[in-house]
Design an enzyme around this catalytic site. Sequence first.
Site, short mmCIF file in Angstrom:
data_model
loop_
_atom_site.label_atom_id
_atom_site.label_comp_id
_atom_site.label_asym_id
_atom_site.label_seq_id
_atom_site.Cartn_x
_atom_site.Cartn_y
_atom_site.Cartn_z
N GLU A 247 -4.23 14.50 -9.25
CA GLU A 247 -4.32 13.38 -8.30
C GLU A 247 -5.47 13.63 -7.31
O GLU A 247 -6.33 12.78 -7.11
CB GLU A 247 -2.99 13.27 -7.56
N HIS A 248 -5.45 14.81 -6.67
CA HIS A 248 -6.53 15.19 -5.74
C HIS A 248 -7.27 16.40 -6.29
O HIS A 248 -6.63 17.35 -6.73
CB HIS A 248 -5.96 15.59 -4.37
N HIS B 217 4.75 18.11 0.69
CA HIS B 217 5.26 16.77 0.41
C HIS B 217 6.63 16.80 -0.27
O HIS B 217 7.49 15.97 0.00
CB HIS B 217 4.31 16.01 -0.52
N HIS C 297 -7.70 -24.04 -36.82
CA HIS C 297 -8.82 -23.53 -36.01
C HIS C 297 -10.14 -24.09 -36.55
O HIS C 297 -10.99 -24.56 -35.80
CB HIS C 297 -8.85 -21.99 -36.04
N ASP D 31 -6.17 11.20 2.83
CA ASP D 31 -4.85 10.60 3.03
C ASP D 31 -4.85 9.60 4.17
O ASP D 31 -4.11 8.63 4.16
CB ASP D 31 -3.82 11.69 3.37
N SER E 234 3.17 14.57 -5.72
CA SER E 234 1.79 14.84 -5.30
C SER E 234 1.20 16.05 -6.01
O SER E 234 1.92 16.96 -6.41
CB SER E 234 1.75 15.13 -3.80
N GLN F 68 -0.45 19.62 0.22
CA GLN F 68 0.29 18.84 -0.78
C GLN F 68 1.65 19.45 -1.07
O GLN F 68 2.62 18.73 -1.33
CB GLN F 68 -0.52 18.68 -2.07
N ASN G 52 10.82 6.16 -4.29
CA ASN G 52 11.56 7.21 -4.99
C ASN G 52 11.76 6.83 -6.45
O ASN G 52 11.22 5.84 -6.93
CB ASN G 52 12.90 7.48 -4.27
N GLU H 166 -9.20 -16.07 -42.10
CA GLU H 166 -7.93 -15.61 -41.53
C GLU H 166 -6.79 -16.58 -41.83
O GLU H 166 -5.69 -16.42 -41.30
CB GLU H 166 -8.09 -15.40 -40.01
#
Lengths: 435, 435
Positions: free
Chosen positions: A328-329, A263, A421, A362, A238, A260, A215, A416
């Site tokens: 999503e789908h 859901h 280095h 799913d 969803s 969906q 959630n 640089e």
Amino acid sequence: MIKIIDLRCGKDSDIFENLASRSQLEYRDVLDRVEEIVANVRRNGDKAVLEYTAMFDKVQLTLGKLRVTEKEIKEAYTKVDPKLVEVIKRSRDNIWNFHEKQKEKSWFSTEKEGVIVGQLYRPLEVVGVYVPGGTAAYPSSVLMCAVPAKVAGVSKIVMTTPPGKDEKINPAILVAANEAGVDEIYKVGGAQAVAAQAFGTETIPKVDKIVGPGNIYVAMAKRTVYGYCDIDMIAGPSEIMVVADETANPVFVAADLLSQAEHDILASSILVTTSEDIAKEVQRELEAQLAVLERKEIAGKSIADYGAIIIVESLKDAATVVNRIAPEHLELCVKDPFAALGDIKNAGAIFLGNYSTEPLGDYFAGPNHVLPTSGTARFFSPLNLSDFMKKSSIISYTRDALQKVKDDVILFAESEGLGAHANAIRVRFQDGQDK
Amino acid sequence: MIKIIDLRCGKDSDIFENLASRSQLEYRDVLDRVEEIVANVRRNGDKAVLEYTAMFDKVQLTLGKLRVTEKEIKEAYTKVDPKLVEVIKRSRDNIWNFHEKQKEKSWFSTEKEGVIVGQLYRPLEVVGVYVPGGTAAYPSSVLMCAVPAKVAGVSKIVMTTPPGKDEKINPAILVAANEAGVDEIYKVGGAQAVAAQAFGTETIPKVDKIVGPGNIYVAMAKRTVYGYCDIDMIAGPSEIMVVADETANPVFVAADLLSQAEHDILASSILVTTSEDIAKEVQRELEAQLAVLERKEIAGKSIADYGAIIIVESLKDAATVVNRIAPEHLELCVKDPFAALGDIKNAGAIFLGNYSTEPLGDYFAGPNHVLPTSGTARFFSPLNLSDFMKKSSIISYTRDALQKVKDDVILFAESEGLGAHANAIRVRFQDGQDK
């Protein structure tokens, strides 16, 4: 009744912004509360976990009861329909097989002067799987999160899920966890579970990555701990989008949209079609199917608020709508779905043809059902094997190889302003240092 | 002087917690300020961007001057040492070649009854590259961020970097951007640049992902916009760990430790060695090399605060220390570095042998120098090609294939109380629906 929006002749619609408003990233008040919970669990460990469990789940657990026992798992099997146990096993095998195909190998490349460069792939050590409790207890999500981790070679999979008021966990969840190879299960949910996994407590192991739906408290907690550990994504409500031409079956399309919509009242179900007839027939069919649906109140509200039938001129235009929403789908219920695939850029999972219905993904086909939502398919991917792997670069140079490029590296480093280095190269070619 | 810690005989040290304390995730006060900037830019677009640029960069830009022109890029070439331009090109080619080897292909698998499952790979559309300004202007980072995006096939690369007080950008940065194939460059830095890229303004395009290093404001802004777009990682201070046995060269080891120490007073340079002699020689050598270093104040403070020489019993024990710290850069200066690789689980980039010095990876070898820091190599990877790609799952079932599994899917869906999911399968096998 679902609204029909005609986007032909260059029209636009506010539907895109309406959908974006469902993003789960806008809850400042929840975030403040979650940050407090996370900080408390980080500081006080198990003590804070037990306090929040008493407060939110109304369960007074003692430390010894935080972890699910072998006995509880065995008991769970006696409470689950044996047919469902078999289905869970077959589903697990399909998920296993699909994710096994995603395996990538460490590789290296040998170059001139004995240079070797490459990438080393390793599984994560410890992965946390969050599983929601209550009415939204989905054993299928347990499989989708834990099986790929197992395939990747993760050493320890730790699951957290909130206990019911009877101190128990949904038995189907326990069976799925056991079949997926979860190693440890703890009775803790919400933001406190995420915090416990991110930082570890006296009882609950610290993990490298937390995956799984939850959630808004769980989502915000994952966002809060991101960086201390990795997370899969911030999941939103969803979504399904169906692209249909005149060859689609309106009965199938309506049923898939509703799958969906049931859901969540925030779920979004959208049909994009080139056919006015299909638009009208799906509109009618939705009403008919909704009337007899068990979760018709949720689905009905979702369809009314975030559902739509969009009419477009061509399948190219349909693809433009798809890419803008990044669902999503996505179902391609068109005559030649593979041809339509070429224009699709943004979608979590793509179902091709009239018999590739979304619930197949799913539960059963093998690809993951943990998918990017709220338009994040623009840049996020379905949960996959590489989520449970990390890479290290490999660099091996011989003296000869370094000598050949040393002036380039020194020049670049000095440009640089990083003298140390440059020095690290230089000292290797000073007199007497060729050890 | 660098401290020597003896971990032999089962001792432990607080060095691990001391290092973890450098994490850039703990700045609540900065985060509050950054969230305000992000919200303002999101709401007011260019107007807010220009106001913050005036406030923080002390430059009064007009809208027309926000974007770097072709003319400015041409001018930049006249100001950069032509030798450096050539080095930049050679470095770019090496980075290109290494990342090209990482290319992954979309794939599918054909199964029984005409089932097809697979994964579709697509490049991101628009990528944002953040480049710090001022003293930490590193053209090498421009190459490391932009070249892999280009290799991946990203359509548009948008760079942001703060202007100097003369309204100009460091010419080497512009040359590197141009050689890397950056498409648009905007003169904006800090949290306002990150916000502008995440949400888009009238002038600056919205991007799918923001990559590149930055100060704490940039890091916190990336954290804040994560989810609206993707980000590469939250970068912390630089780190190097050298594992050395008695075959190592103390002069080389000291020089390599200093190469990271010079970056930042928070940088961490640690030697883990099985040899007491090497420990003492490196300690001495560090003092000698520090004395003549240009950035000796930064490097000296870094070495004193976060540097250490750790003595361990065996290379196995050294690997345990490595895996616990999960360093950004790891050098294996041991007799058989490839044999030692097997025990290394957590490290961003691994340099094998006495001539694979870390700066080689910063500038030239090809693997990315954008690497996980602060222990996040436990779960994050070097910036790589897959950072610029996303995946979609592909599912295609025939009627026969669906029929074979339909009872399983229906049972699973109904066990989760999702009747509309089950219905989406059922309607396809109702009488008269076989269209």
